[in-house]
Write a protein that holds these residues in place. Sequence first.
Motif, PDB file in Angstrom:
ATOM      1  N   TYR A  39       0.829  -1.201   0.000  1.00  0.00           N
ATOM      2  CA  TYR A  39       0.000   0.000   0.000  1.00  0.00           C
ATOM      3  C   TYR A  39       0.867   1.256   0.000  1.00  0.00           C
ATOM      4  N   THR A  40       0.540   2.169  -0.903  1.00  0.00           N
ATOM      5  CA  THR A  40       1.202   3.470  -0.951  1.00  0.00           C
ATOM      6  C   THR A  40       0.399   4.458  -0.106  1.00  0.00           C
ATOM      7  N   GLU A  41       0.932   5.666   0.053  1.00  0.00           N
ATOM      8  CA  GLU A  41       0.173   6.714   0.751  1.00  0.00           C
ATOM      9  C   GLU A  41      -1.139   6.992   0.021  1.00  0.00           C
ATOM     10  N   GLU A  42      -1.100   6.989  -1.309  1.00  0.00           N
ATOM     11  CA  GLU A  42      -2.323   7.200  -2.104  1.00  0.00           C
ATOM     12  C   GLU A  42      -3.345   6.104  -1.816  1.00  0.00           C
ATOM     13  N   ASP A  43      -2.896   4.856  -1.761  1.00  0.00           N
ATOM     14  CA  ASP A  43      -3.798   3.745  -1.432  1.00  0.00           C
ATOM     15  C   ASP A  43      -4.421   3.950  -0.061  1.00  0.00           C
ATOM     16  N   CYS A  44      -3.599   4.391   0.876  1.00  0.00           N
ATOM     17  CA  CYS A  44      -4.094   4.630   2.239  1.00  0.00           C
ATOM     18  C   CYS A  44      -5.113   5.759   2.270  1.00  0.00           C
ATOM     19  N   ARG A  45      -4.924   6.770   1.443  1.00  0.00           N
ATOM     20  CA  ARG A  45      -5.919   7.857   1.376  1.00  0.00           C
ATOM     21  C   ARG A  45      -7.253   7.316   0.856  1.00  0.00           C
ATOM     22  N   TRP A  46      -7.196   6.388  -0.100  1.00  0.00           N
ATOM     23  CA  TRP A  46      -8.428   5.765  -0.601  1.00  0.00           C
ATOM     24  C   TRP A  46      -9.106   4.966   0.509  1.00  0.00           C
ATOM     25  N   VAL A  47      -8.325   4.184   1.244  1.00  0.00           N
ATOM     26  CA  VAL A  47      -8.895   3.386   2.335  1.00  0.00           C
ATOM     27  C   VAL A  47      -9.552   4.309   3.351  1.00  0.00           C
ATOM     28  N   GLU A  48      -8.871   5.379   3.709  1.00  0.00           N
ATOM     29  CA  GLU A  48      -9.414   6.340   4.677  1.00  0.00           C
ATOM     30  C   GLU A  48     -10.717   6.966   4.153  1.00  0.00           C
ATOM     31  N   PHE A  49     -10.716   7.366   2.886  1.00  0.00           N
ATOM     32  CA  PHE A  49     -11.902   7.973   2.272  1.00  0.00           C
ATOM     33  C   PHE A  49     -13.080   6.994   2.293  1.00  0.00           C
ATOM     34  N   ILE A  50     -12.841   5.775   1.867  1.00  0.00           N
ATOM     35  CA  ILE A  50     -13.925   4.789   1.807  1.00  0.00           C
ATOM     36  C   ILE A  50     -14.419   4.448   3.203  1.00  0.00           C
ATOM     37  N   LYS A  51     -13.509   4.300   4.153  1.00  0.00           N
ATOM     38  CA  LYS A  51     -13.936   4.012   5.525  1.00  0.00           C
ATOM     39  C   LYS A  51     -14.813   5.146   6.052  1.00  0.00           C
ATOM     40  N   CYS A  52     -14.410   6.373   5.799  1.00  0.00           N
ATOM     41  CA  CYS A  52     -15.179   7.536   6.231  1.00  0.00           C
ATOM     42  C   CYS A  52     -16.571   7.539   5.601  1.00  0.00           C
ATOM     43  N   MET A  53     -16.614   7.345   4.299  1.00  0.00           N
ATOM     44  CA  MET A  53     -17.891   7.384   3.583  1.00  0.00           C
ATOM     45  C   MET A  53     -18.808   6.230   3.995  1.00  0.00           C
ATOM     46  N   ARG A  54     -18.251   5.048   4.171  1.00  0.00           N
ATOM     47  CA  ARG A  54     -19.041   3.901   4.611  1.00  0.00           C
ATOM     48  C   ARG A  54     -19.504   4.105   6.049  1.00  0.00           C
ATOM     49  N   GLY A  55     -18.680   4.778   6.845  1.00  0.00           N
ATOM     50  CA  GLY A  55     -19.020   5.018   8.240  1.00  0.00           C
ATOM     51  C   GLY A  55     -20.282   5.839   8.430  1.00  0.00           C
ATOM     52  N   VAL A  56     -20.611   6.654   7.444  1.00  0.00           N
ATOM     53  CA  VAL A  56     -21.842   7.443   7.528  1.00  0.00           C
ATOM     54  C   VAL A  56     -22.924   6.872   6.629  1.00  0.00           C
ATOM     55  N   GLY A  57     -22.671   5.680   6.094  1.00  0.00           N
ATOM     56  CA  GLY A  57     -23.723   4.961   5.396  1.00  0.00           C
ATOM     57  C   GLY A  57     -23.847   5.185   3.902  1.00  0.00           C
ATOM     58  N   LEU A  58     -22.864   5.802   3.277  1.00  0.00           N
ATOM     59  CA  LEU A  58     -22.968   5.945   1.821  1.00  0.00           C
ATOM     60  C   LEU A  58     -22.947   4.564   1.184  1.00  0.00           C
ATOM     61  N   PRO A  59     -23.800   4.352   0.196  1.00  0.00           N
ATOM     62  CA  PRO A  59     -23.928   3.019  -0.409  1.00  0.00           C
ATOM     63  C   PRO A  59     -22.657   2.582  -1.146  1.00  0.00           C
ATOM     64  N   VAL A  60     -22.338   1.309  -1.009  1.00  0.00           N
ATOM     65  CA  VAL A  60     -21.179   0.721  -1.667  1.00  0.00           C
ATOM     66  C   VAL A  60     -21.240   0.955  -3.174  1.00  0.00           C
ATOM     67  N   GLU A  61     -22.413   0.771  -3.754  1.00  0.00           N
ATOM     68  CA  GLU A  61     -22.564   0.906  -5.206  1.00  0.00           C
ATOM     69  C   GLU A  61     -22.156   2.301  -5.685  1.00  0.00           C
ATOM     70  N   ASN A  62     -22.567   3.316  -4.949  1.00  0.00           N
ATOM     71  CA  ASN A  62     -22.233   4.692  -5.328  1.00  0.00           C
ATOM     72  C   ASN A  62     -20.743   4.961  -5.188  1.00  0.00           C
ATOM     73  N   LEU A  63     -20.142   4.386  -4.166  1.00  0.00           N
ATOM     74  CA  LEU A  63     -18.706   4.571  -3.973  1.00  0.00           C
ATOM     75  C   LEU A  63     -17.904   3.833  -5.036  1.00  0.00           C
ATOM     76  N   ILE A  64     -18.365   2.655  -5.428  1.00  0.00           N
ATOM     77  CA  ILE A  64     -17.704   1.925  -6.519  1.00  0.00           C
ATOM     78  C   ILE A  64     -17.792   2.740  -7.806  1.00  0.00           C
ATOM     79  N   GLU A  65     -18.956   3.333  -8.039  1.00  0.00           N
ATOM     80  CA  GLU A  65     -19.122   4.182  -9.226  1.00  0.00           C
ATOM     81  C   GLU A  65     -18.151   5.360  -9.169  1.00  0.00           C
ATOM     82  N   TYR A  66     -18.025   5.971  -8.009  1.00  0.00           N
ATOM     83  CA  TYR A  66     -17.122   7.107  -7.844  1.00  0.00           C
ATOM     84  C   TYR A  66     -15.679   6.702  -8.151  1.00  0.00           C
ATOM     85  N   VAL A  67     -15.241   5.590  -7.590  1.00  0.00           N
ATOM     86  CA  VAL A  67     -13.871   5.124  -7.817  1.00  0.00           C
ATOM     87  C   VAL A  67     -13.657   4.830  -9.300  1.00  0.00           C
ATOM     88  N   GLY A  68     -14.648   4.191  -9.935  1.00  0.00           N
ATOM     89  CA  GLY A  68     -14.545   3.908 -11.361  1.00  0.00           C
ATOM     90  C   GLY A  68     -14.427   5.172 -12.190  1.00  0.00           C
TER      91      GLY A  68
END
Length: 128
Positions: A39-68
């Motif tokens: 994992y690079t620092e960039e990868d870790c920023r993604w993990v942090e972002f996704i954990k944050c967004m999932r923590g408040v209930g944003l749907p997985v599907e929408n986050l996958i779309e965002y990453v894509g």
Amino acid sequence: MLIAEVSEKFELSQDTLRYYERIGLIPRVNRNKSGIRDYTEEDCRWVEFIKCMRGVGLPVENLIEYVGLFQLGDETMESRKELLVEQHKQLITRMEDMKKVLARLDDKIARYEQTIVEKEKTLKRTQD
């Protein structure tokens, strides 16, 4: 950074990190010569972002779309922004709903407290 270190840093299981990568919730993580995730620092920023967004209930599907969309490059900036704006609106609505429920719970708890105090006073008077 090895997956065990990332797992500990973000308090996510290694299985969760692998799953997030497998479903496209975080971009594919590079591997070292031994095939171990690195994992690079960039990868870790993604993990942090996704954990944050999932923590408040944003749907997985929408986050996958965002990453894509992110992986497609700058020409998707407007689409990414729109997706985030829509999630922001939905989160505000959920927060307002939660505030109403919280107020209702506060009221109910206060009524229980009042009833308990009154019963204790009544019990004390009958014992005196």
